[in-house]
Design a protein around this motif. Sequence first.
Motif, short mmCIF file in Angstrom:
data_model
loop_
_atom_site.label_atom_id
_atom_site.label_comp_id
_atom_site.label_asym_id
_atom_site.label_seq_id
_atom_site.Cartn_x
_atom_site.Cartn_y
_atom_site.Cartn_z
N GLY A 15 0.80 -1.23 0.00
CA GLY A 15 0.00 0.00 0.00
C GLY A 15 0.83 1.27 0.00
O GLY A 15 0.35 2.34 -0.39
N LEU A 36 -0.79 -6.86 -1.58
CA LEU A 36 -1.50 -7.10 -0.30
C LEU A 36 -1.12 -6.03 0.71
O LEU A 36 0.05 -5.70 0.88
N LYS A 38 -3.03 -3.66 4.42
CA LYS A 38 -4.16 -3.66 5.35
C LYS A 38 -5.08 -2.44 5.23
O LYS A 38 -6.23 -2.49 5.61
N ASN A 82 7.47 -7.95 2.43
CA ASN A 82 7.91 -6.57 2.61
C ASN A 82 7.22 -5.86 3.78
O ASN A 82 7.80 -4.97 4.39
N ALA A 83 5.99 -6.27 4.11
CA ALA A 83 5.23 -5.56 5.16
C ALA A 83 5.98 -5.60 6.49
O ALA A 83 6.55 -6.62 6.86
N ILE A 105 3.94 -8.92 13.04
CA ILE A 105 3.91 -8.47 11.63
C ILE A 105 5.24 -8.78 10.94
O ILE A 105 5.27 -9.31 9.83
N LEU A 133 12.27 -8.65 3.32
CA LEU A 133 12.81 -7.32 3.64
C LEU A 133 13.36 -7.35 5.05
O LEU A 133 12.61 -7.43 6.02
N TYR A 148 12.57 -3.37 17.00
CA TYR A 148 12.71 -3.43 15.54
C TYR A 148 13.99 -4.18 15.17
O TYR A 148 13.99 -5.06 14.30
N VAL A 181 15.54 4.56 4.37
CA VAL A 181 14.84 5.04 3.16
C VAL A 181 13.75 5.98 3.68
O VAL A 181 13.01 5.61 4.58
P1 NDP Z 1 6.06 1.79 5.02
O1 NDP Z 1 5.71 2.02 6.45
O2 NDP Z 1 6.20 2.94 4.10
O3 NDP Z 1 5.05 0.73 4.37
C1 NDP Z 1 4.79 -0.46 5.05
C2 NDP Z 1 3.67 -1.18 4.37
O4 NDP Z 1 3.39 -2.38 5.14
C3 NDP Z 1 2.40 -0.38 4.31
O5 NDP Z 1 1.81 -0.52 3.02
C4 NDP Z 1 1.52 -1.04 5.37
O6 NDP Z 1 0.16 -1.16 5.07
C5 NDP Z 1 2.02 -2.46 5.34
N1 NDP Z 1 1.67 -3.14 6.59
C6 NDP Z 1 2.07 -2.79 7.84
N2 NDP Z 1 1.46 -3.60 8.73
C7 NDP Z 1 0.66 -4.45 8.03
C8 NDP Z 1 -0.22 -5.47 8.39
N3 NDP Z 1 -0.44 -5.80 9.67
N4 NDP Z 1 -0.88 -6.15 7.42
C9 NDP Z 1 -0.70 -5.82 6.12
N5 NDP Z 1 0.12 -4.83 5.71
C10 NDP Z 1 0.80 -4.15 6.66
O7 NDP Z 1 7.44 0.95 5.08
P2 NDP Z 1 8.70 0.91 4.10
O8 NDP Z 1 8.25 0.86 2.68
O9 NDP Z 1 9.66 1.93 4.53
O10 NDP Z 1 9.34 -0.51 4.52
C11 NDP Z 1 9.19 -1.69 3.74
C12 NDP Z 1 10.12 -2.74 4.30
O11 NDP Z 1 11.47 -2.29 4.24
C13 NDP Z 1 9.86 -3.11 5.77
O12 NDP Z 1 10.06 -4.48 5.95
C14 NDP Z 1 10.92 -2.31 6.50
O13 NDP Z 1 11.22 -2.88 7.75
C15 NDP Z 1 12.06 -2.41 5.53
N6 NDP Z 1 13.05 -1.35 5.70
C16 NDP Z 1 12.69 -0.04 5.67
C17 NDP Z 1 13.63 0.95 5.87
C18 NDP Z 1 13.29 2.40 5.91
O14 NDP Z 1 14.12 3.21 6.37
N7 NDP Z 1 12.14 2.82 5.41
C19 NDP Z 1 15.05 0.60 6.10
C20 NDP Z 1 15.33 -0.81 6.08
C21 NDP Z 1 14.35 -1.74 5.89
P3 NDP Z 1 -0.95 -0.04 4.75
O15 NDP Z 1 -0.35 0.93 3.78
O16 NDP Z 1 -2.00 -0.85 4.12
O17 NDP Z 1 -1.33 0.55 6.05
#
Ligand code: NDP
Length: 243
Positions: A15, A36, A38, A82-83, A105, A133, A148, A181
Motif C-alpha cells: 500500500g 497485499l 491492510k 515486505n510488510a 507483523i 525485507l 525493531y 529510506v
Molecule cells: P512503510 O511504512 O512505508 O510501508 C509499510 C507497508 O506495510 C504499508 O503498506 C503497510 O500497510 C504495510 N503493513 C504494515 N502492517 C501491516 C499489516 N499488519 N498487514 C498488512 N500490511 C501491513 O514501510 P517501508 O516501505 O519503509 O518498509 C518496507 C520494508 O522495508 C519493511 O520491511 C521495512 O522494515 C524495511 N526497511 C525499511 C527501511 C526504511 O528506512 N524505510 C530501512 C530498512 C528496511 P498499509 O499501507 O495498508 O497501512
Amino acid sequence: MGKFTGKRALVTGAGAGIGRALAIKLVEMGADVFALSKTAANLESLKAECPALTTVCVDLSDWTATREALKKLTPIHLLINNAAAASLDPFLTATPESFDKLFNINVKAMMNVSQVVAGDLIAREQRGSIVNLSSQAGQRALRDHTVYCATKGAVDMMTKVMALELAPKGIRVNAVSPTVVMTDMGRIGWSDPAKSGPMLDRIPQGRFAEVKDVVNAIIYLLSDESDMVNGHLLPVDGGFLAC
Ligand code: NDP
C-alpha cells in the motif's frame, strides 16, 4: 515480453513505500501482481495508479485471515515479504505491546505467508523465489530500535533456514538489508536532523537509500540472474555494514 511474464508475484505491504513501488515495477516487468496490504484506501489509490494489478486487503497480524486470503492467490512464484511495522523503543522502556505487535507483523506473518506460498509451490513441483525485507538493523545496534532490531535479526536467521530447507525443492530465499529510506517508516526514526546527521556520517556513500535502490536489488534477487544466490542478506546501504 517482460522478464517476469508468466510469473505470479505477491508483494506484502504494497500500500505504501517500497512495496508499492515494487508492485508497480513488477507489473511493468510482466508479472501478474497481487498487492497485499491492510489499509483499503492505500490499495484503492494503488489500483487507480496501476489498474493491472490485483489488490488484497488483509491484516497480516491475523494468522487465519491471512491464510484464507492466500489460498485464493496461489500459485505464487515470486514472493516479497515486505510488510513491517516500526516503533521507537529504548531498551529499558520497551513494552510487551510493542514486542508482540512488531514480532507478529515483521516475523510471524513472514513465516505464515511463506509457508502457504512455498508449500503450494512444492506440491505443484514448481520453482520460486522469495525475498524478505530485512534491514541494516538486523546486523547493527541502532539506538532506540530495540524491538525493531530484534525482529530484523530474526528475519535474517529465518531467511537462512528457509534457504536451507527450500532450495532443494526449487525455491531460493534471500533478503535485502537497506539502510534508511525516507518512506513513512523511515520518517519515524530519522526525521530529526540530530539523528539523521550522525547516521549519514556512518554511510560511506553519504546518502540514504532511495526506494528505487531497494526495488532494483529485490528485482535482481527475484530474477534468474541471481540463480545461484541463496540464503544471502544483500545490503543496500551505501557501505554502512562494511564499516
Ligand atoms: P512503510 O511504512 O512505508 O510501508 C509499510 C507497508 O506495510 C504499508 O503498506 C503497510 O500497510 C504495510 N503493513 C504494515 N502492517 C501491516 C499489516 N499488519 N498487514 C498488512 N500490511 C501491513 O514501510 P517501508 O516501505 O519503509 O518498509 C518496507 C520494508 O522495508 C519493511 O520491511 C521495512 O522494515 C524495511 N526497511 C525499511 C527501511 C526504511 O528506512 N524505510 C530501512 C530498512 C528496511 P498499509 O499501507 O495498508 O497501512
